[in-house]
Motif scaffolding. Structure first.
Motif, PDB file in Angstrom:
ATOM      1  N   ASP A 187       1.030  -1.122   0.031  1.00  0.00           N
ATOM      2  CA  ASP A 187       0.097   0.171   0.084  1.00  0.00           C
ATOM      3  C   ASP A 187       1.045   1.043  -0.074  1.00  0.00           C
ATOM      4  O   ASP A 187       1.560   1.712   1.036  1.00  0.00           O
ATOM      5  CB  ASP A 187      -0.976  -0.152   1.436  1.00  0.00           C
ATOM      6  CG  ASP A 187      -2.052   0.893   1.042  1.00  0.00           C
ATOM      7  OD1 ASP A 187      -1.930   2.079   0.835  1.00  0.00           O
ATOM      8  OD2 ASP A 187      -3.192   0.667   1.096  1.00  0.00           O
ATOM      9  N   VAL A 188       0.751   1.830  -1.258  1.00  0.00           N
ATOM     10  CA  VAL A 188       1.809   3.059  -1.093  1.00  0.00           C
ATOM     11  C   VAL A 188       0.755   4.529  -1.008  1.00  0.00           C
ATOM     12  O   VAL A 188      -0.129   4.591  -1.646  1.00  0.00           O
ATOM     13  CB  VAL A 188       2.390   3.100  -2.727  1.00  0.00           C
ATOM     14  CG1 VAL A 188       3.116   4.787  -2.854  1.00  0.00           C
ATOM     15  CG2 VAL A 188       3.055   1.922  -2.862  1.00  0.00           C
ATOM     16  N   LYS A 196      -0.556   7.298  -1.977  1.00  0.00           N
ATOM     17  CA  LYS A 196      -0.643   8.237  -3.166  1.00  0.00           C
ATOM     18  C   LYS A 196      -1.573   9.334  -3.076  1.00  0.00           C
ATOM     19  O   LYS A 196      -1.789   9.950  -4.177  1.00  0.00           O
ATOM     20  CB  LYS A 196      -0.695   7.317  -4.255  1.00  0.00           C
ATOM     21  CG  LYS A 196      -1.993   6.472  -4.310  1.00  0.00           C
ATOM     22  CD  LYS A 196      -1.771   5.527  -5.486  1.00  0.00           C
ATOM     23  CE  LYS A 196      -3.085   4.523  -5.400  1.00  0.00           C
ATOM     24  NZ  LYS A 196      -3.162   3.329  -6.353  1.00  0.00           N
ATOM     25  N   ASP A 197      -2.567   9.395  -2.004  1.00  0.00           N
ATOM     26  CA  ASP A 197      -3.648  10.232  -1.844  1.00  0.00           C
ATOM     27  C   ASP A 197      -3.737  10.849  -0.657  1.00  0.00           C
ATOM     28  O   ASP A 197      -3.305  10.061   0.452  1.00  0.00           O
ATOM     29  CB  ASP A 197      -4.887  10.113  -2.535  1.00  0.00           C
ATOM     30  CG  ASP A 197      -5.505   8.530  -2.300  1.00  0.00           C
ATOM     31  OD1 ASP A 197      -5.416   8.321  -0.989  1.00  0.00           O
ATOM     32  OD2 ASP A 197      -5.628   7.733  -2.754  1.00  0.00           O
ATOM     33  N   ARG A 248      -5.025   8.031   2.773  1.00  0.00           N
ATOM     34  CA  ARG A 248      -4.213   7.406   3.311  1.00  0.00           C
ATOM     35  C   ARG A 248      -3.441   7.989   4.539  1.00  0.00           C
ATOM     36  O   ARG A 248      -2.974   9.121   4.288  1.00  0.00           O
ATOM     37  CB  ARG A 248      -3.157   6.781   2.486  1.00  0.00           C
ATOM     38  CG  ARG A 248      -4.147   5.751   1.481  1.00  0.00           C
ATOM     39  CD  ARG A 248      -2.813   5.361   0.148  1.00  0.00           C
ATOM     40  NE  ARG A 248      -3.373   4.127  -0.351  1.00  0.00           N
ATOM     41  CZ  ARG A 248      -4.362   4.062  -1.256  1.00  0.00           C
ATOM     42  NH1 ARG A 248      -4.876   5.436  -1.739  1.00  0.00           N
ATOM     43  NH2 ARG A 248      -4.878   3.107  -1.928  1.00  0.00           N
ATOM     44  N   PRO A 254       5.254   3.329   2.256  1.00  0.00           N
ATOM     45  CA  PRO A 254       4.748   1.961   1.779  1.00  0.00           C
ATOM     46  C   PRO A 254       4.665   0.736   2.880  1.00  0.00           C
ATOM     47  O   PRO A 254       5.708   0.583   3.706  1.00  0.00           O
ATOM     48  CB  PRO A 254       5.676   1.561   0.492  1.00  0.00           C
ATOM     49  CG  PRO A 254       6.253   2.805   0.253  1.00  0.00           C
ATOM     50  CD  PRO A 254       6.509   3.437   1.461  1.00  0.00           C
TER      51      PRO A 254
END
Length: 365
Positions: free
Chosen positions: A42-43, A45-46, A49, A54
């Protein structure tokens, strides 16, 4: 199919809890290695999160394995339970694929309907609804031909509801664990031993996984775990709660699963109001709003745990208090309504800006 290990009820419950927790705890590091190997990472990127680096997901694989092994060891598996297990395996495979390849919403939705239909085909349905304001023995409604579609809707809704609240470290697994305790207590009150064993097995799996998932999380359970948990909770609420229509009001499962149920209903209505796809991800869930109101991750998780615990206690009392049912139900609705109004319309709520996000990441470092 009888359970592989025959034991006195109390010992059976204790061993099921211990075995499930141990398998989950021991196998989670292995699930983490698998996640890294297959690229299930799970990176951030928005701004939905909350982590800033990661983190492997698919930790729910360990949780699911622990639950399934314990269930085969300690539960008498009838036709309905076979349907639940088969459907859960379908959901598990779907979750693994989603964590690895990030599937689109519609194919996932179709497979979830298929998994729920497997449960219905094995005879596990919401056949009756009782009147929560009446203690009369015959005050129930036979759903007839509506039983199957309503059951599928319920299962798919709760499956996605638990997935929706899986946005903070330890949130979904903790809420699911508390819900398991509520269902476990009710099952024991009405002497449904197999339902109690299933719920304590799921509770053990949650307890074994949660040390790795508390903030700061070492691994996420991903869709593999969140949809699996939601599916089991949804189906067991049918098997263990709706089925006992002569004893337990239909309001009980809604109260036990009140937090995820409220969150998904509010999310769908919010997205439809803004002319968005109901399955489109956004930053408007309960936990996001609490974060934006100024609470930390740990405080937000603690608030959600507390609310889930209060709802669970209300559900247990509603299932066993006879004449006090109306007052319990009304008080619970009032508490949830007030808290929900404060979270949704609280004056401190504001969308997280880019500056806020930068500050949060700097603070995390």
């Amino acid at each position: 199919m009888t359970c592989l290990i025959e034991l006195p009820p109390f010992l059976r419950l204790i061993l099921a809890l211990g075995v499930s927790a141990l398998i989950s705890f021991v196998s989670t590091p292995g699930a983490k290695k698998i996640a890294i190997k297959v690229g299930a990472i799970d990176v951030p990127k928005d701004n939905r999160r909350m982590h800033d680096h990661p983190i492997p997901r698919m930790g729910g694989l360990a949780l699911a394995v622990a639950f399934l092994v314990t269930t085969f060891l300690f539960v008498d598996i009838d036709a309905q339970m076979q349907g639940i297990i088969l459907g859960a395996i379908v959901i598990l495979v779907l979750g693994i694929l989603d964590d690895c390849f990030t599937l689109r919403a519609m194919p996932k939705f179709i497979v979830q309907i298929l998994a729920a239909s497997i449960v219905v085909a094995h005879g596990c349905t919401i056949q009756y609804l009782t009147n929560p304001f009446s203690s009369a023995s015959g005050a129930c409604i036979d759903l007839g031909i509506l039983a199957a579609p309503i059951t599928v809707i319920w299962i798919v809704m709760i499956t996605n509801a638990v997935n929706f609240i899986d946005g903070l470290d330890g949130l979904a697994v903790g809420v699911s664990g508390i819900s398991c305790v509520s269902m476990l207590v009710i099952a024991l009150v009405v002497s449904e031993l197999d339902v109690a064993v299933v719920m304590i097995a799921l509770l053990g799996a949650c307890l074994g996984f949660i040390p790795y998932n508390f903030n700061p999380a070492k691994i996420f359970m991903g869709d593999t775990g969140s949809t699996f948990l939601g599916f089991i909770l949804a189906t067991m609420s049918i098997q263990g709660l709706f089925k006992m229509y002569a004893v337990i009001s239909f309001a009980v499962p809604f109260i036990i699963l009140g937090v995820p149920f409220f969150d998904i209903c509010f999310a769908v209505l919010r997205r439809l109001w803004h002319h968005q796809n109901p399955m489109t991800a956004d930053r408007g869930h309960i936990h996001h709003r609490l974060i934006d109101m100024g609470f930390s991750q740990k405080q937000t998780v603690a608030i959600t745990y507390t609310l889930t615990g209060i709802l669970g206690l209300a559900a247990v009392l509603l299932a066993s208090s006879g004449g006090a049912k109306i007052m319990i139900l009304l008080c619970t609705i009032m508490v949830v309504a007030v808290l929900g109004f404060m979270v949704i319309f609280g004056p401190k709520h504001r969308p997280a800006s880019k500056d806020d996000e930068t500050k949060r990441k700097d603070k995390a470092k």
